[in-house]
Scaffold this active site. Structure first.
Site, mmCIF file in Angstrom:
data_model
loop_
_atom_site.group_PDB
_atom_site.id
_atom_site.type_symbol
_atom_site.label_atom_id
_atom_site.label_comp_id
_atom_site.label_asym_id
_atom_site.label_seq_id
_atom_site.Cartn_x
_atom_site.Cartn_y
_atom_site.Cartn_z
ATOM 1 N N LYS A 126 0.872 -1.179 0.000
ATOM 2 C CA LYS A 126 0.000 0.000 0.000
ATOM 3 C C LYS A 126 0.902 1.219 0.000
ATOM 4 O O LYS A 126 2.052 1.153 0.400
ATOM 5 C CB LYS A 126 -0.861 0.012 1.264
ATOM 6 C CG LYS A 126 -1.864 -1.111 1.324
ATOM 7 C CD LYS A 126 -3.259 -0.567 1.571
ATOM 8 C CE LYS A 126 -4.235 -1.656 1.911
ATOM 9 N NZ LYS A 126 -4.570 -1.673 3.339
ATOM 10 N N HIS A 129 1.399 7.012 2.521
ATOM 11 C CA HIS A 129 0.700 8.249 2.152
ATOM 12 C C HIS A 129 0.810 9.347 3.208
ATOM 13 O O HIS A 129 1.373 9.142 4.279
ATOM 14 C CB HIS A 129 -0.758 7.952 1.787
ATOM 15 C CG HIS A 129 -1.567 7.369 2.911
ATOM 16 N ND1 HIS A 129 -2.027 8.126 3.968
ATOM 17 C CD2 HIS A 129 -1.987 6.103 3.140
ATOM 18 C CE1 HIS A 129 -2.698 7.345 4.794
ATOM 19 N NE2 HIS A 129 -2.684 6.111 4.320
ATOM 20 N N HIS A 132 0.370 8.955 6.935
ATOM 21 C CA HIS A 132 1.381 8.281 7.750
ATOM 22 C C HIS A 132 2.407 9.235 8.348
ATOM 23 O O HIS A 132 3.212 8.830 9.176
ATOM 24 C CB HIS A 132 2.125 7.229 6.910
ATOM 25 C CG HIS A 132 1.276 6.069 6.525
ATOM 26 N ND1 HIS A 132 1.108 5.679 5.212
ATOM 27 C CD2 HIS A 132 0.522 5.221 7.252
ATOM 28 C CE1 HIS A 132 0.310 4.639 5.153
ATOM 29 N NE2 HIS A 132 -0.072 4.338 6.386
HETATM 30 N N1 ARG Z 1 -0.503 -1.000 10.207
HETATM 31 C C1 ARG Z 1 -1.566 -0.453 10.990
HETATM 32 C C2 ARG Z 1 -2.348 0.553 10.178
HETATM 33 O O1 ARG Z 1 -1.851 1.084 9.216
HETATM 34 C C3 ARG Z 1 -1.073 0.229 12.234
HETATM 35 C C4 ARG Z 1 -0.390 -0.673 13.205
HETATM 36 C C5 ARG Z 1 -0.523 -0.196 14.605
HETATM 37 N N2 ARG Z 1 0.206 -0.974 15.522
HETATM 38 C C6 ARG Z 1 -0.231 -2.092 16.124
HETATM 39 N N3 ARG Z 1 0.573 -2.730 16.920
HETATM 40 N N4 ARG Z 1 -1.450 -2.526 15.935
HETATM 41 O O2 ARG Z 1 -3.477 0.834 10.528
#
Ligand code: ARG
Length: 566
Positions: A126, A129, A132
């Site tokens: 992905k 963006h 982030h």
């Molecule tokens: N990759 C996830 C997202 O983009 C965020 C991860 C957050 N961290 C976790 N340990 N759940 O939404």
């Protein structure tokens, strides 16, 4: 410098006013106006215990106190105001900054304490963006703050490289994938596949099932699924590296969702043993109704794991691996419920300590002027594009400011990226904000470029004077309010860092850096630095040097480099 708040509190305690040291200490304020002294002690609380007019009490306290290093103690209505010996403060502060230089403001208060900061955590296949930017920059600074205070920090990027969306990617690639096109423009092509598939899948049961099945295949270690997944992952990480490189952000590890899933079976086994998994339509959930939270699904009906399952395994793994004080997640406030559930599941498992150390540091949303951002629909603004555009704009602004800057390319990068970061960090993290180029590149506003410009201005004065190194000296001649106010701001630098740590709030540091820059400019505009009086000149130059050191250290914590000319 000595901690005068502590000293004053001790002296007041000796007066037996009927308040304990801690109460007194907490009552002591920094007066809102600088001409009201360095500290103030309000006597309203005493009025109750002593049954006396507070103003009278303030008068009595003020006239009966004497403290070494405090020049004047007087009352102003119900307040006792303390004026420090300016000469002494000046000597202590400037000499300390110059002596410690890069280490000024550092502390060893965190010695032997382990923290884990997880931030950015972007998703494979992905786009990286604009949304982030928040976790990425805030997380980096929280890590820096801890490190500055001597904590032992592990910076982890919990890459989103597992879950049903990889089922989608694999299924889509098998249907329509074009290897050549992907190699040429990986993220856009993968995104196209993803968007196309999710659209088709919307009212197509068969496609939905196919995607779920592909993720199941991946979890089961099926060869083709694994191969494609690894390929998507390699492509993505290469792209991400470029963005982290631009932002100059480094991690101790990129242990993501797939990495931690090796500890999922054990976690699930434990949940089962403790009778916490309840069957529901073929899926397994943990009931959280006693905490007024919706149930959390840990095993889907086709047997595959969920996002929360990986987080349970991860939290347990981190706890036993790092011996943590806190396990900090820098994640948007949309995931508040997820982390509440995570904490409660760990608690129900009997891991109160693990549950306690989980700390969700939330932040609000960023939007781009007039644009809606959603990966699912393909309305994406790549962070890399935003950064490049900022650098271009910065370049042209700096070029127009008819200044002969050596290496303008490099300077525009530092100032441009710094502007993005500074805007990100200047407001309290929980606030939503709109990304706006005009605002963040306004050299006169409360912006990164303003701070950069101030630093370069200080350095240019020193260059012009031909004096850039200073030893310890005896300051006798700095006596204007602008000078003292700047010195006090330098003095409070470490307090700001500690407060920022306690609140996990980078804006406290950003605001302190801004305050110092503004106070330096006030001093610069009201005072001639290069005067004939050699001693006075040297003292003002030393103050200029000290300012440049503290701005540099502050920007460093904010993950921003400095430029010598602007
Ligand atoms: N990759 C996830 C997202 O983009 C965020 C991860 C957050 N961290 C976790 N340990 N759940 O939404």
């Amino acid at each position: 410098m000595k901690d005068f708040k502590e000293i004053i509190a001790k002296k007041l305690e000796e007066k037996e006013l009927g308040l304990g040291y801690k109460e007194i200490y907490d009552l002591i304020e920094i007066p809102p106006q600088e001409n009201m002294g360095d500290f103030a002690f309000p006597c309203f609380t005493l009025a109750k215990t002593m049954r006396k007019n507070p103003k009278l009490i303030a008068e009595e306290v003020a006239s009966s106190l004497e403290i070494d290093g405090v020049e004047k103690i007087v009352n102003e209505n119900a307040y006792v105001n303390f004026y420090l010996d300016r000469q002494k403060v000046t000597n202590d502060v400037i000499n300390e900054v110059i002596e410690k230089e890069d280490d000024y403001g550092k502390s060893d208060m965190g010695k032997g304490i382990n923290e884990l900061v997880e931030f950015s955590s972007v998703n494979i296949a992905k786009p990286f963006h604009i949304g982030h930017i928040r976790s990425t920059v805030i997380g980096d600074v929280i890590r820096n703050i801890y490190e500055y205070l001597g904590y032992n920090v592990t910076a982890s990027n919990y890459i989103g490289d597992y879950g049903t969306q990889f089922g989608v990617m694999i299924a889509a690639y098998k249907l329509w994938g074009d290897k050549e096109a992907i190699d040429k423009d990986p993220i856009n092509e993968l995104l196209n596949l993803y968007v196309r598939y999710t659209k088709e899948e919307e009212d197509n049961e068969e496609y939905q099932e196919k995607a779920r099945q592909e993720f199941k295949n991946l979890e089961d270690g099926e060869e083709e699924a694994m191969r494609l997944w690894q390929w998507f992952k390699d492509l993505s990480l290469r792209e991400f590296d470029r963005v982290y490189g631009m932002l100059d952000i480094k991690y101790d590890n990129y242990h993501g969702e797939s990495y931690h899933s090796q500890w999922m079976p054990a976690a699930l086994e434990e949940l089962k043993e403790k009778n916490l998994l309840v069957e529901s339509d073929g899926a397994y959930i943990v009931d959280l109704s006693e905490f007024n939270l919706p149930p959390s699904m840990l095993i889907k009906s086709n047997g595959s794991s969920a996002y929360i399952t990986r987080d349970v395994a991860t939290a347990l793994y981190r706890h036993r691996t790092y011996g943590l004080d806190k396990n900090i997640y820098i994640v948007g406030s949309q995931q508040k419920l997820h982390f509440q559930q995570l904490k409660k599941i760990l608690y129900l498992m009997g891991h109160e300590d693990v549950s306690e150390e989980v700390l969700h540091v939330q932040f609000g949303m960023v939007s781009l002027k007039d644009q809606v951002l959603s990966t699912r629909k393909g309305h994406v603004v790549f962070l890399e594009d935003v950064l490049n555009k900022t650098i271009e704009k910065t370049y042209s602004i700096m070029k127009d400011r008819d200044n002969q800057i050596e290496n303008l390319d490099e300077a525009a990068k530092i100032v441009g990226i710094g502007a993005v970061k500074f805007q990100e960090l200047y407001n309290s993290r929980i606030k939503d904000y709109v990304f706006d180029w005009d605002e963040l590149l306004n050299f006169e506003g409360e912006t990164g470029p303003y701070v950069h410009y101030t630093y370069a201005r200080a350095k240019s004065v020193l260059r012009k004077a031909g004096k850039e190194e200073f030893g310890q000296m005896n300051f006798e001649k700095l006596n204007t309010d602008e000078e003292y106010s700047l010195i006090k701001a330098l003095e409070s630098f470490q307090d700001a860092i500690i407060l920022a740590k306690n609140r996990l709030e980078p804006s406290v540091v950003a605001r302190k850096v801004m305050e110092i820059a503004q106070k330096f400019n006030k001093f610069y505009n009201s005072t001639q630095i290069l005067v004939d009086d050699e001693k006075l000149k040297e003292e003002r130059l030393a103050l200029t040097k000290a300012t440049s050191i503290v701005i540099k250290n502050g920007l460093g914590i904010l993950g921003i480099k400095t430029v010598e000319q602007m």
